[in-house]
Write an enzyme that holds these catalytic residues in place. Structure first.
Site, PDB file in Angstrom:
ATOM      1  N   ARG A 101     -24.765  28.953 -47.703  1.00  0.00           N
ATOM      2  CA  ARG A 101     -23.775  28.689 -46.394  1.00  0.00           C
ATOM      3  C   ARG A 101     -24.521  27.923 -45.625  1.00  0.00           C
ATOM      4  O   ARG A 101     -25.525  27.980 -45.122  1.00  0.00           O
ATOM      5  CB  ARG A 101     -23.580  30.084 -45.769  1.00  0.00           C
ATOM      6  CG  ARG A 101     -23.031  29.756 -44.355  1.00  0.00           C
ATOM      7  CD  ARG A 101     -22.752  31.317 -43.647  1.00  0.00           C
ATOM      8  NE  ARG A 101     -21.465  31.692 -44.260  1.00  0.00           N
ATOM      9  CZ  ARG A 101     -20.635  32.458 -43.686  1.00  0.00           C
ATOM     10  NH1 ARG A 101     -20.872  33.153 -42.578  1.00  0.00           N
ATOM     11  NH2 ARG A 101     -19.409  32.834 -44.353  1.00  0.00           N
ATOM     12  N   HIS A 128     -14.145  26.762 -47.407  1.00  0.00           N
ATOM     13  CA  HIS A 128     -14.607  28.575 -47.353  1.00  0.00           C
ATOM     14  C   HIS A 128     -13.824  28.806 -48.782  1.00  0.00           C
ATOM     15  O   HIS A 128     -13.038  29.864 -48.581  1.00  0.00           O
ATOM     16  CB  HIS A 128     -14.358  29.175 -45.977  1.00  0.00           C
ATOM     17  CG  HIS A 128     -14.832  30.465 -46.006  1.00  0.00           C
ATOM     18  ND1 HIS A 128     -16.045  30.783 -46.992  1.00  0.00           N
ATOM     19  CD2 HIS A 128     -14.975  31.563 -45.064  1.00  0.00           C
ATOM     20  CE1 HIS A 128     -16.392  31.854 -46.380  1.00  0.00           C
ATOM     21  NE2 HIS A 128     -15.862  32.316 -45.589  1.00  0.00           N
ATOM     22  N   GLN A 131     -13.378  32.852 -49.175  1.00  0.00           N
ATOM     23  CA  GLN A 131     -12.381  33.375 -48.269  1.00  0.00           C
ATOM     24  C   GLN A 131     -11.250  33.309 -48.751  1.00  0.00           C
ATOM     25  O   GLN A 131     -10.320  34.403 -49.025  1.00  0.00           O
ATOM     26  CB  GLN A 131     -12.549  32.759 -46.996  1.00  0.00           C
ATOM     27  CG  GLN A 131     -11.701  33.622 -45.989  1.00  0.00           C
ATOM     28  CD  GLN A 131     -12.113  35.038 -45.534  1.00  0.00           C
ATOM     29  OE1 GLN A 131     -13.114  35.112 -45.417  1.00  0.00           O
ATOM     30  NE2 GLN A 131     -11.150  35.900 -45.902  1.00  0.00           N
ATOM     31  N   ASP A 219      -7.871  31.929 -37.466  1.00  0.00           N
ATOM     32  CA  ASP A 219      -9.122  32.032 -37.578  1.00  0.00           C
ATOM     33  C   ASP A 219      -9.763  31.400 -36.098  1.00  0.00           C
ATOM     34  O   ASP A 219      -8.727  31.032 -35.346  1.00  0.00           O
ATOM     35  CB  ASP A 219      -9.688  31.141 -38.577  1.00  0.00           C
ATOM     36  CG  ASP A 219     -11.044  30.989 -38.771  1.00  0.00           C
ATOM     37  OD1 ASP A 219     -11.771  31.846 -38.315  1.00  0.00           O
ATOM     38  OD2 ASP A 219     -11.661  29.926 -39.283  1.00  0.00           O
ATOM     39  N   CYS A 259      -9.562  35.745 -41.324  1.00  0.00           N
ATOM     40  CA  CYS A 259     -11.018  36.074 -41.960  1.00  0.00           C
ATOM     41  C   CYS A 259     -11.939  36.801 -41.471  1.00  0.00           C
ATOM     42  O   CYS A 259     -12.774  37.358 -42.149  1.00  0.00           O
ATOM     43  CB  CYS A 259     -11.339  34.643 -42.596  1.00  0.00           C
ATOM     44  SG  CYS A 259     -11.542  33.587 -40.880  1.00  0.00           S
ATOM     45  N   ARG A 287     -13.303  40.445 -50.484  1.00  0.00           N
ATOM     46  CA  ARG A 287     -14.202  39.621 -50.494  1.00  0.00           C
ATOM     47  C   ARG A 287     -15.210  40.237 -51.810  1.00  0.00           C
ATOM     48  O   ARG A 287     -15.749  39.436 -52.643  1.00  0.00           O
ATOM     49  CB  ARG A 287     -15.219  39.302 -49.098  1.00  0.00           C
ATOM     50  CG  ARG A 287     -14.372  38.747 -48.086  1.00  0.00           C
ATOM     51  CD  ARG A 287     -14.060  37.116 -48.192  1.00  0.00           C
ATOM     52  NE  ARG A 287     -15.164  36.598 -48.693  1.00  0.00           N
ATOM     53  CZ  ARG A 287     -16.090  35.894 -47.750  1.00  0.00           C
ATOM     54  NH1 ARG A 287     -15.824  36.116 -46.504  1.00  0.00           N
ATOM     55  NH2 ARG A 287     -17.101  35.314 -48.165  1.00  0.00           N
TER      56      ARG A 287
END
Ligand code: CP
Ligand code: NVA
Length: 300
Positions: A101, A128, A131, A219, A259, A287
């Site tokens: 990340r 992402h 996700q 988001d 998310c 996830r």
């Protein structure tokens, strides 16, 4: 040859279907004793904060029989100027995979180019993909299908939105994005997906977008690394909030997704995120299951 997940388009539609199928098996508990990664080590290299990605990967890796080694990239010699190239070559001799990340997407491309082990994007400023895997599983569970589901994303055209565009291409989701002018998703990602047949509509009006939605998704307005833009962005995004009024325009059985982490009172109200239509906690759980399926697919 090793396979990475830098963007969702590293998977074919068929890969994604089999990954989702396997995630469902993991979730059902059928494979509770299956440890396909016994004896392996997966590095988790993060230099942005994380709750879901870090903990779900760490737990999933343990459940698959491997060990996770978490390190803030600033604590590697990378933080003192060692090159990404050298880091990639050396870590490839110890580890069986890396979840990273970071900020610039280029960083993970360089890491992947110089590694002989799979590199998984745990979020960059541009994408992402992990996700989007969990999002696809959540929609499939709640709506019974992905193709032609009208998914309306309201807010910033950021990393999450970019990966949802690629998910629309792989699954046939009918994606509508409502964002202020100047905050559209990445143009190259959008054009590429459209040219290959993805249904992606970009609108400025959230009310128009929300009409008839099966899924309403949002988001944060301020992503990690954008802290200097807080005041300017907050003004621009007024009206791009999922609240009761916007939800009333969607189908009566629409689900609400985020998310997480949420900035309650900005992109979404407490009332909506805590309502029975919200599936955000199931989405976060997914996830774990989708990433286990991903690790099993990529790490040999
Ligand atoms: N959704 C997500 O990636 O959450 P974290 O930032 O907590 O990992
Ligand atoms: N767009 C957000 C997603 C967090 C999971 C960010 O990049 O901070």
């Amino acid at each position: 040859m090793k396979k990475d997940l830098l963007t969702l388009l590293d998977l074919t539609p068929e890969d994604l279907q089999s990954l989702l199928k396997r995630a469902v098996e993991f979730k059902s508990g059928k494979d509770i004793s299956s440890c396909p990664l016994t004896g392996k080590s997966i590095g988790l290299l993060f230099n942005k904060t994380s709750t879901r990605t870090r903990i779900s990967f760490q737990t999933g890796i343990y459940q698959l029989g491997a060990q996770a080694i978490y390190i803030n990239t600033n604590d590697l010699q990378l933080g003192r100027g060692e090159t990404i190239e050298d880091t990639a070559k050396v870590l490839s001799r110890y580890l069986h995979g890396i979840v990273i990340r970071t900020y610039e997407h280029d960083t993970i491309e360089t890491l992947a180019k110089n590694s002989t082990i799979p590199i998984i994007n745990g979020l960059t400023d541009l994408h992402h993909p992990c996700q989007a895997l969990a999002d696809a599983l959540t929609i499939q569970e709640k709506k019974g299908r992905l193709k032609d589901v009208r998914m309306v994303y309201v807010g910033d055209g950021n990393n999450v939105a970019n990966s949802l565009i690629e998910a629309a291409l792989l699954t046939g989701i009918d994606l509508v994005i409502a964002c202020p002018h100047g905050y559209e998703p990445d143009r190259a990602i959008t054009e590429n997906a459209r040219s290959k047949g993805a249904k992606v509509t970009i609108l400025a009006n959230p009310g128009e977008a929300a009409k008839g939605a099966d899924v309403l998704y949002t988001d944060v307005w301020i992503s990690m690394g954008q802290e200097k833009e807080v005041e300017r962005k907050k003004k621009k995004f007024e009206g791009y909030q999922i609240n009761r009024k916007l939800l009333s325009l969607a189908k009566p059985d629409a689900i609400v997704m985020h998310c997480l982490p949420a900035h309650r009172g900005e992109e979404i109200t407490d009332e909506v995120i805590d309502s029975p239509q919200s599936v955000v906690i199931d989405q976060a759980e997914n996830r774990l299951h989708t990433q286990k399926a991903l690790l099993e697919m990529l790490v040999k």
